[in-house]
Design a protein around this motif. Sequence first.
Motif, PDB file in Angstrom:
ATOM      1  N   HIS A 113       0.839  -1.190   0.000  1.00  0.00           N
ATOM      2  CA  HIS A 113       0.000   0.000   0.000  1.00  0.00           C
ATOM      3  C   HIS A 113       0.879   1.246   0.000  1.00  0.00           C
ATOM      4  O   HIS A 113       2.115   1.165   0.111  1.00  0.00           O
ATOM      5  CB  HIS A 113      -0.952   0.008   1.202  1.00  0.00           C
ATOM      6  CG  HIS A 113      -0.270  -0.248   2.522  1.00  0.00           C
ATOM      7  ND1 HIS A 113       0.516   0.689   3.154  1.00  0.00           N
ATOM      8  CD2 HIS A 113      -0.247  -1.356   3.309  1.00  0.00           C
ATOM      9  CE1 HIS A 113       0.975   0.195   4.283  1.00  0.00           C
ATOM     10  NE2 HIS A 113       0.539  -1.054   4.392  1.00  0.00           N
ATOM     11  N   GLN A 114       0.242   2.407  -0.109  1.00  0.00           N
ATOM     12  CA  GLN A 114       0.971   3.658  -0.286  1.00  0.00           C
ATOM     13  C   GLN A 114       1.888   3.968   0.895  1.00  0.00           C
ATOM     14  O   GLN A 114       3.011   4.433   0.712  1.00  0.00           O
ATOM     15  CB  GLN A 114      -0.007   4.815  -0.497  1.00  0.00           C
ATOM     16  CG  GLN A 114       0.661   6.154  -0.805  1.00  0.00           C
ATOM     17  CD  GLN A 114       1.396   6.138  -2.131  1.00  0.00           C
ATOM     18  OE1 GLN A 114       1.091   5.351  -3.019  1.00  0.00           O
ATOM     19  NE2 GLN A 114       2.380   7.017  -2.279  1.00  0.00           N
ATOM     20  N   GLN A 115       1.432   3.721   2.109  1.00  0.00           N
ATOM     21  CA  GLN A 115       2.267   4.002   3.272  1.00  0.00           C
ATOM     22  C   GLN A 115       3.516   3.123   3.278  1.00  0.00           C
ATOM     23  O   GLN A 115       4.591   3.558   3.702  1.00  0.00           O
ATOM     24  CB  GLN A 115       1.452   3.790   4.563  1.00  0.00           C
ATOM     25  CG  GLN A 115       0.447   4.886   4.858  1.00  0.00           C
ATOM     26  CD  GLN A 115      -0.705   4.914   3.859  1.00  0.00           C
ATOM     27  OE1 GLN A 115      -1.212   3.869   3.471  1.00  0.00           O
ATOM     28  NE2 GLN A 115      -1.099   6.100   3.429  1.00  0.00           N
ATOM     29  N   GLU A 118       5.980   4.705   0.906  1.00  0.00           N
ATOM     30  CA  GLU A 118       6.655   5.845   1.527  1.00  0.00           C
ATOM     31  C   GLU A 118       7.762   5.381   2.467  1.00  0.00           C
ATOM     32  O   GLU A 118       8.856   5.954   2.507  1.00  0.00           O
ATOM     33  CB  GLU A 118       5.638   6.689   2.292  1.00  0.00           C
ATOM     34  CG  GLU A 118       4.601   7.360   1.401  1.00  0.00           C
ATOM     35  CD  GLU A 118       3.544   8.081   2.205  1.00  0.00           C
ATOM     36  OE1 GLU A 118       3.760   8.311   3.417  1.00  0.00           O
ATOM     37  OE2 GLU A 118       2.499   8.426   1.632  1.00  0.00           O
ATOM     38  N   ALA A 169       5.966   2.559  -7.618  1.00  0.00           N
ATOM     39  CA  ALA A 169       5.324   3.293  -6.525  1.00  0.00           C
ATOM     40  C   ALA A 169       6.349   3.860  -5.543  1.00  0.00           C
ATOM     41  O   ALA A 169       6.219   4.992  -5.071  1.00  0.00           O
ATOM     42  CB  ALA A 169       4.350   2.377  -5.792  1.00  0.00           C
ATOM     43  N   GLN A 190      -2.864   9.664  -0.068  1.00  0.00           N
ATOM     44  CA  GLN A 190      -1.967  10.367   0.828  1.00  0.00           C
ATOM     45  C   GLN A 190      -2.623  10.652   2.170  1.00  0.00           C
ATOM     46  O   GLN A 190      -1.999  10.558   3.204  1.00  0.00           O
ATOM     47  CB  GLN A 190      -1.491  11.673   0.191  1.00  0.00           C
ATOM     48  CG  GLN A 190      -0.498  11.470  -0.946  1.00  0.00           C
ATOM     49  CD  GLN A 190       0.756  10.756  -0.499  1.00  0.00           C
ATOM     50  OE1 GLN A 190       1.355  11.104   0.505  1.00  0.00           O
ATOM     51  NE2 GLN A 190       1.158   9.734  -1.220  1.00  0.00           N
TER      52      GLN A 190
END
Length: 264
Positions: A113-115, A118, A169, A190
């Motif tokens: 996932h996005q987190q 990051e 990503a 975000q």
Amino acid sequence: MNIHIMTLFPEMVMGGLNTSIIGRAMDKGILSIEAVNIRDYAYNKHQSVDDYPYGGGAGMLMQAEPVYQCYRAIMEKIEAGREAVAESGERKKNLCKNPPRVLYMSPQGKVFHQQMAEELAEEEELIFLCGHYEGIDERVLEEIVTDYVSVGDYVLTGGELPSMVMVDAISRMVPGVLHNDVSAEFESFQDHLLEYPQYSRPEIWHEKRVPEILLSGHHANIEKWRREQSVIRTAKNRPDLLERAELTEKEKSLLQTLSKCDTI
């Protein structure tokens, strides 16, 4: 950031990553991405890396030794690079205490996932391991893998496509990769919200007009509208994300109103 991808199909991986934004970032030296062929570390003249699994069963299994030797070659390269830039003996000591994370593409892993992107973007080195056939000998996985990661609850023929998705990503979060460094901060997920709708020229297309607010030049109102649209779009398409989103009382009230009107 330096990314190393252990694979049986290096041309497939690099063919996809050498283009567009990621390719330009590599050309500028912001990213270093290499695909390392596991077959190069096979110990037989035919460079085969698979064998029948003990206990029987359908399909073949990737053997432990070629995978391990490929990993060791990458580690030696990483250590050599670290030694070259080390400024003192203490610095070298600290570097050796921080081995790179090894990500194994597997449907048994945590869903990407996005987190997570990051978090991984903050790493100096990343190693991806792409399996094939019926998987990889468990013993080498236990020895070198730090993270099991999945891109979804389905099965693919190999780990190359998932690794490419993840590299894309993650790379977008590395400073300097995107042409507009702030653009990544306002994309989907975000704030656990989907991105607002966007429009470009012409002002009227197929009798559909660009929303008047976007033509007003009033930036505060535009940002307010965009936030509202993100909330509405998330409620409509991915309501599960709203559980983690930080919403104002006004936004919560908006969702309640829309829900009563059946417009979500």
